[in-house]
Design an enzyme around this catalytic site. Structure first.
Site, PDB file in Angstrom:
ATOM      1  N   ARG A   1     -10.222 -11.605   1.783  1.00  0.00           N
ATOM      2  CA  ARG A   1     -11.032 -12.673   1.161  1.00  0.00           C
ATOM      3  C   ARG A   1     -10.295 -14.011   1.226  1.00  0.00           C
ATOM      4  O   ARG A   1     -10.942 -15.058   1.285  1.00  0.00           O
ATOM      5  CB  ARG A   1     -11.363 -12.283  -0.277  1.00  0.00           C
ATOM      6  CG  ARG A   1     -10.161 -11.974  -1.095  1.00  0.00           C
ATOM      7  CD  ARG A   1     -10.471 -11.115  -2.309  1.00  0.00           C
ATOM      8  NE  ARG A   1     -10.690  -9.711  -1.951  1.00  0.00           N
ATOM      9  CZ  ARG A   1     -11.052  -8.771  -2.815  1.00  0.00           C
ATOM     10  NH1 ARG A   1     -11.247  -9.063  -4.075  1.00  0.00           N
ATOM     11  NH2 ARG A   1     -11.226  -7.527  -2.413  1.00  0.00           N
TER      12      ARG A   1
ATOM     13  N   LYS B   1       0.844  -1.201   0.000  1.00  0.00           N
ATOM     14  CA  LYS B   1       0.000   0.000   0.000  1.00  0.00           C
ATOM     15  C   LYS B   1       0.878   1.250   0.000  1.00  0.00           C
ATOM     16  O   LYS B   1       2.075   1.179   0.292  1.00  0.00           O
ATOM     17  CB  LYS B   1      -0.864   0.024   1.278  1.00  0.00           C
ATOM     18  CG  LYS B   1      -2.003  -0.958   1.312  1.00  0.00           C
ATOM     19  CD  LYS B   1      -2.815  -0.755   2.594  1.00  0.00           C
ATOM     20  CE  LYS B   1      -3.952  -1.749   2.710  1.00  0.00           C
ATOM     21  NZ  LYS B   1      -4.978  -1.635   1.676  1.00  0.00           N
TER      22      LYS B   1
HETATM   23  N1  BES Z   1      -8.093  -3.726   4.297  1.00  0.00           N
HETATM   24  C1  BES Z   1      -8.245  -3.356   2.943  1.00  0.00           C
HETATM   25  C2  BES Z   1      -9.556  -2.641   2.643  1.00  0.00           C
HETATM   26  C3  BES Z   1      -9.722  -1.291   3.264  1.00  0.00           C
HETATM   27  C4  BES Z   1      -9.086  -0.192   2.737  1.00  0.00           C
HETATM   28  C5  BES Z   1     -10.540  -1.127   4.358  1.00  0.00           C
HETATM   29  C6  BES Z   1      -9.257   1.050   3.310  1.00  0.00           C
HETATM   30  C7  BES Z   1     -10.726   0.109   4.949  1.00  0.00           C
HETATM   31  C8  BES Z   1     -10.065   1.198   4.428  1.00  0.00           C
HETATM   32  C9  BES Z   1      -8.198  -4.600   2.042  1.00  0.00           C
HETATM   33  O1  BES Z   1      -7.405  -5.636   2.487  1.00  0.00           O
HETATM   34  C10 BES Z   1      -7.653  -4.166   0.721  1.00  0.00           C
HETATM   35  O2  BES Z   1      -6.558  -3.713   0.688  1.00  0.00           O
HETATM   36  N2  BES Z   1      -8.480  -4.282  -0.311  1.00  0.00           N
HETATM   37  C11 BES Z   1      -8.102  -3.881  -1.621  1.00  0.00           C
HETATM   38  C12 BES Z   1      -8.582  -4.943  -2.578  1.00  0.00           C
HETATM   39  C13 BES Z   1      -8.007  -4.807  -3.962  1.00  0.00           C
HETATM   40  C14 BES Z   1      -6.523  -5.008  -3.961  1.00  0.00           C
HETATM   41  C15 BES Z   1      -8.698  -5.814  -4.865  1.00  0.00           C
HETATM   42  C16 BES Z   1      -8.770  -2.545  -1.911  1.00  0.00           C
HETATM   43  O3  BES Z   1      -9.904  -2.321  -1.481  1.00  0.00           O
HETATM   44  O4  BES Z   1      -8.136  -1.714  -2.543  1.00  0.00           O
HETATM   45 ZN    ZN Z   2      -5.381  -5.475   1.931  1.00  0.00          ZN
END
Ligand code: BES
Ligand code: ZN
Ligand code: ZN
Length: 503
Positions: A355, A281
């Site tokens: 997931r 990230k």
């Molecule tokens: N934990 C995050 C989702 C999230 C982001 C929750 C910001 C609350 C605030 C999750 O694990 C994630 O990173 N999801 C990605 C999925 C993508 C890579 C398909 C997302 O939402 O960008």
């Molecule tokens: Zn994530």
């Protein structure tokens, strides 16, 4: 922590309450206050109506004003909280108004407060629900997280009386108070867990907390940890934790109050820190990722409340907990993992880890005989894009379970919004090398993220709650400290209580 405040129900009228401050309310546009606010206005010689006339007091939503009483009543201060326009008023606003008022009182240094029940008068809410909302608001509004400050800021409200002169209502309030309080304490606990820095809240910590709950409430505890996950076929959960010094694990607390009935399974995402893994990230994207265990925390919080309330129903509380970090041992984009039960998933993005861990946890809950499965997760940024901070995102394959979740949220003043799960979305996460992949093309990221998990519920009744932005607040609000909200915890408890009454 909020549980230091003593909340009680008291007889009498507001203008006679022997406390530092009394709390009354005002709808927007009201020129002459009525009810308890009117009685207080009268006791103060029309001070409030004068403030309204001057345009100083407007009743706008969550506006708080504190006036000295100049010795006209025992309380030294009067807190007036705005309820906004009466036609927009609801349970959520009653709760937040209660929270805003006690917060304002706290910031003004008042140590004891008396409040009316918001919304039971011209707000026209059901008295029992309005009372519960007020009590939730009191606990939530006074919550603060001071564990990491060298000296706590400001003073604390020690005591809040909910004043009601009608005896019938007081009896009703006394009846619902214990359950409301138990839920509020669970919510505060969840907020503490979610707010705790990721250095101190790791998969080890969640395991310890599960052990503590098992000991206190007599739950059966199962822990599947590290290599043992592989023996059970849970490569997806194992894979996400590979970059961390803390072993990934599945925690399962079993509560059996349901006399032989198959359990309802609540399954939480417990990523104690989500860096994204090798699909790293941005720095800003990581700032709130200590909260990526909020789903797991809500499930543990629900276990605490269920342990206290002992409803006649069986529940499995599962938390899949890992730390998602990059490193030489971390899983890589392109890896393929086998989920419990045998289906394979291509990991194209290591940041779509929720997931993966929930796939194994949901598959395990199904295999262990849960009749219904609800997973709870901070799964996607896309849920935030869809609904902002205002609601959690709901989908699933079973009308009865979805409706039960909507009803439970409604009762607790929490918002949730149902999204479609049309079979066409399954096309979005096909893989060229495995059964499915963990990312999708074509949009609807929060739906496909949920459906990837649902794949492993197969035809078992299942629902998915994406907590999105409802569990963490970057900024302070009039009704809340910044940080964790504890959202969804109370609704999960409500679901379990309703489930016990089913059939
Ligand atoms: N934990 C995050 C989702 C999230 C982001 C929750 C910001 C609350 C605030 C999750 O694990 C994630 O990173 N999801 C990605 C999925 C993508 C890579 C398909 C997302 O939402 O960008
Ligand atoms: Zn994530
Ligand atoms: Zn995550």
């Amino acid at each position: 922590m909020a549980d230091r405040v003593q909340v009680s129900i008291a007889d009498g009228s507001m203008e006679k309450a022997a406390v530092d401050g009394i709390i009354v309310n005002l709808f927007e546009g009201v020129r002459v206050p009525g009810g308890a606010t009117g009685a207080v206005d009268e006791a103060l010689g029309g001070l409030l109506s004068e403030a309204i006339r001057l345009g100083e007091l407007k009743g706008s939503l969550y506006q708080t004003r504190i006036y000295p009483s100049f010795g006209r009543i025992p309380a030294k201060r009067v807190v007036v909280v705005g309820l906004g326009p009466s036609k927009e008023f609801n349970l959520l606003r009653a709760e937040r108004a209660a929270a805003a008022a006690v917060r304002a009182g706290s910031k003004a240094g008042l140590k004891s407060l008396a409040t009316i029940v918001h919304g039971a008068g011209i707000g026209a809410l059901d008295p029992e629900q309005a009372f519960a909302a007020t009590v939730r608001g009191i606990y939530k509004g006074l919550y603060r997280f001071d564990a990491y400050r060298s000296s706590p800021e400001g003073s604390r409200v020690e005591r809040v009386e909910v004043v009601e002169r009608n005896e019938e209502k007081r009896v009703l309030y006394e009846k619902v108070f214990p359950v409301t309080k138990t839920m509020a304490e669970a919510v505060a606990k969840v907020r503490d867990w979610v707010n705790t820095p990721p250095r101190d809240l790791t998969p080890d910590t969640l395991e310890e907390e599960a052990r503590r709950l098992a000991e206190i409430y007599g739950f059966t505890l199962e822990i599947i940890k590290g290599e043992a996950l592989l023996e059970k076929g849970m490569e997806a959960l194992y894979g996400v934790g590979k970059g961390s010094q803390y072993a990934p694990r599945l925690l399962r607390l079993s509560y059996r109050g349901g006399e032989g009935k198959a359990p309802l399974a609540l399954v939480g995402k417990g990523v104690t820190f989500d860096s994204g893994g090798l699909s790293l990230k941005t720095a800003q994207g990581m700032e709130t990722m200590k909260a990526d265990m909020a789903g797991g925390a809500a499930v543990l919080g629900a276990a605490q409340a269920v342990g206290e309330l002992k409803p006649k129903v069986s529940v499995d509380f599962l938390v899949a907990t890992v730390e998602n970090l990059p490193g030489s041992r971390a899983q890589k984009p392109g890896d393929v993992v086998r989920v419990q039960g045998g289906k394979t998933v291509e990991v194209l993005n290591t940041d779509a880890e929720g997931r993966l861990i929930l796939a194994d946890a949901v598959a395990y809950a199904r295999q262990e005989g849960a009749s219904h499965i609800v997973d709870v997760a901070t799964l996607t940024g896309a849920a935030i894009v869809a609904l902002g901070q205002e609601a959690s995102f709901l989908l699933g394959n079973d009308e009865e379970l979805l409706a039960a979740l909507e009803k439970a949220h409604e009762a607790q003043g929490e918002r949730i919004w149902r999204m479609p799960s049309w079979p066409e979305y399954r096309e979005y996460f096909k893989s060229s090398v495995a059964d499915i992949r963990n990312t999708s093309s074509g949009g609807a990221g929060a739906i496909t993220g949920g459906l990837i998990i649902g794949t492993f519920a197969e035809d078992r009744p299942w629902a998915h709650i994406d907590l999105g932005a409802t569990v963490f607040r970057d900024e302070e609000a009039p009704y809340s400290a910044p940080g964790a909200t504890g959202g969804t915890t109370a609704s999960l408890v409500q679901l379990v209580l309703d489930w016990a009454e089913r059939k």
